[in-house]
Each structure stands twice: as C-alpha cells, then as structure tokens.
Design a protein around this motif. Structure first.
Motif, PDB file in Angstrom:
ATOM      1  N   HIS A   7       8.514   3.446  -6.778  1.00 60.25           N
ATOM      2  CA  HIS A   7       8.422   4.669  -5.983  1.00 60.25           C
ATOM      3  C   HIS A   7       7.459   4.431  -4.822  1.00 60.25           C
ATOM      4  CE1 HIS A   7      10.485   7.107  -9.044  1.00 60.25           C
ATOM      5  NE2 HIS A   7       9.957   6.215  -9.871  1.00 60.25           N
ATOM      6  N   ILE A   8       7.860   4.908  -3.654  1.00 60.27           N
ATOM      7  CA  ILE A   8       7.022   4.726  -2.469  1.00 60.27           C
ATOM      8  C   ILE A   8       6.620   6.091  -1.908  1.00 60.27           C
ATOM      9  CG2 ILE A   8       7.983   2.476  -1.907  1.00 60.27           C
ATOM     10  CD1 ILE A   8       9.724   3.790   0.198  1.00 60.27           C
ATOM     11  N   GLY A   9       5.551   6.088  -1.133  1.00 61.71           N
ATOM     12  CA  GLY A   9       5.001   7.324  -0.599  1.00 61.71           C
ATOM     13  C   GLY A   9       5.284   7.549   0.877  1.00 61.71           C
ATOM     14  N   VAL A  10       6.309   6.903   1.415  1.00 67.43           N
ATOM     15  CA  VAL A  10       6.674   7.091   2.824  1.00 67.43           C
ATOM     16  C   VAL A  10       8.181   7.298   2.913  1.00 67.43           C
ATOM     17  CG1 VAL A  10       4.779   5.726   3.760  1.00 67.43           C
ATOM     18  CG2 VAL A  10       6.931   4.616   3.233  1.00 67.43           C
ATOM     19  N   ARG A  41      11.920   6.507   4.446  1.00 67.21           N
ATOM     20  CA  ARG A  41      12.640   5.283   4.797  1.00 67.21           C
ATOM     21  C   ARG A  41      12.543   4.985   6.294  1.00 67.21           C
ATOM     22  NH1 ARG A  41      18.766   3.928   3.004  1.00 67.21           N
ATOM     23  NH2 ARG A  41      18.707   1.752   3.590  1.00 67.21           N
ATOM     24  N   GLU A  46      10.182   5.433   8.234  1.00 70.16           N
ATOM     25  CA  GLU A  46       8.860   4.957   8.594  1.00 70.16           C
ATOM     26  C   GLU A  46       8.645   3.474   8.274  1.00 70.16           C
ATOM     27  OE1 GLU A  46       5.766   7.518   7.018  1.00 70.16           O
ATOM     28  OE2 GLU A  46       7.101   9.235   7.182  1.00 70.16           O
ATOM     29  N   GLU A  73       0.825  -1.220   0.000  1.00 64.75           N
ATOM     30  CA  GLU A  73       0.000   0.000   0.000  1.00 64.75           C
ATOM     31  C   GLU A  73       0.856   1.265   0.000  1.00 64.75           C
ATOM     32  OE1 GLU A  73       0.007  -1.480   4.336  1.00 64.75           O
ATOM     33  OE2 GLU A  73      -0.525  -2.378   2.438  1.00 64.75           O
ATOM     34  N   ASN A  74       2.156   1.162   0.306  1.00 65.16           N
ATOM     35  CA  ASN A  74       3.050   2.319   0.265  1.00 65.16           C
ATOM     36  C   ASN A  74       3.677   2.532  -1.110  1.00 65.16           C
ATOM     37  OD1 ASN A  74       2.598   2.905   2.955  1.00 65.16           O
ATOM     38  ND2 ASN A  74       4.277   1.638   3.647  1.00 65.16           N
ATOM     39  N   VAL A  75       3.478   1.586  -2.023  1.00 63.35           N
ATOM     40  CA  VAL A  75       4.013   1.735  -3.383  1.00 63.35           C
ATOM     41  C   VAL A  75       3.081   2.660  -4.160  1.00 63.35           C
ATOM     42  CG1 VAL A  75       4.537   0.532  -5.543  1.00 63.35           C
ATOM     43  CG2 VAL A  75       5.125  -0.526  -3.361  1.00 63.35           C
ATOM     44  N   THR A  76       3.633   3.763  -4.680  1.00 59.64           N
ATOM     45  CA  THR A  76       2.820   4.735  -5.416  1.00 59.64           C
ATOM     46  C   THR A  76       2.948   4.579  -6.922  1.00 59.64           C
ATOM     47  OG1 THR A  76       4.596   6.383  -5.309  1.00 59.64           O
ATOM     48  CG2 THR A  76       2.926   6.438  -3.560  1.00 59.64           C
ATOM     49  N   ASP A  77       4.088   4.040  -7.387  1.00 57.07           N
ATOM     50  CA  ASP A  77       4.302   3.893  -8.818  1.00 57.07           C
ATOM     51  C   ASP A  77       5.412   2.881  -9.046  1.00 57.07           C
ATOM     52  OD1 ASP A  77       3.966   4.459 -11.559  1.00 57.07           O
ATOM     53  OD2 ASP A  77       5.554   5.978 -11.516  1.00 57.07           O
ATOM     54  N   TYR A  78       5.321   2.180 -10.170  1.00 58.78           N
ATOM     55  CA  TYR A  78       6.387   1.251 -10.538  1.00 58.78           C
ATOM     56  C   TYR A  78       6.437   1.123 -12.047  1.00 58.78           C
ATOM     57  CZ  TYR A  78       2.498  -2.045 -10.795  1.00 58.78           C
ATOM     58  OH  TYR A  78       1.307  -2.655 -11.096  1.00 58.78           O
TER      59      TYR A  78
END
Length: 91
Positions: free
Chosen positions: A80-83, A85, A87, A69-74
């Motif tokens: 790319h993640i939305g948090v 490191r 966290e 759920e923290n992955v925003t794009d691939y």
C-alpha cells in the motif's frame, strides 16, 4: 487505487561496513504481471552489462517507480502506498 504488480526492487548496497547490508529505496511496478523481470538489470556483484541495460529499458517501458518512503504498509502479498498514481514517476 491499484497501481500494478511489483516486478523489481531497487536497493542501495552499503559498503565499508563490517557486514555488507542493503537498503530498499524503491519498487518498480508494472500493470503487466511479469515475475521474470526480477533481477534483470544486475548480476550478483551489482554490475549490469550493456545488453541487460538495453533489455531493461525495453521491458520496463511503461513501468512506474515507487520510492520506498511512499510505501505505507506491506504484507499478505500487497503493498500500500500513500500517494496517487499520477504523482509517481515512470521508469
């Protein structure tokens, strides 16, 4: 911010469906590039031997778990993640 290389994925197998399916629930990321780690902890039937679990604890020491759920794009070889490191949880 760069977190590392994806060295393994964690999936949930959905049983009891007409066609068996899987859902990705997270990624294991390491600052060291080690593609040989993929699939280390499970066999094709989803079982893990005691030796594999022990070896995985050593090999994955210092790795970071990124919940899906923290992955925003691939794509294009990058995730790319939305948090931040700090966290994320260590494996």
């Amino acid at each position: 911010m760069w977190v590392g290389f994806v060295v393994d994925i964690r999936v949930v197998r959905h049983r009891g469906e007409l066609q068996q399916s899987h859902t990705v629930y997270g990624l294991v990321v390491s600052s060291r590039r080690a593609p040989l780690l993929l699939g280390l902890t499970r066999d094709r039937q989803g079982r893990s031997a005691w030796f594999s679990r022990t070896l995985a604890r050593l090999v994955y020491a210092g790795c970071t778990f990124v919940p899906w759920e923290n992955v925003t794009d691939y794509g294009d070889g990058e995730v790319h993640i939305g948090v931040l490191r700090k966290e994320l949880n260590r494996v």
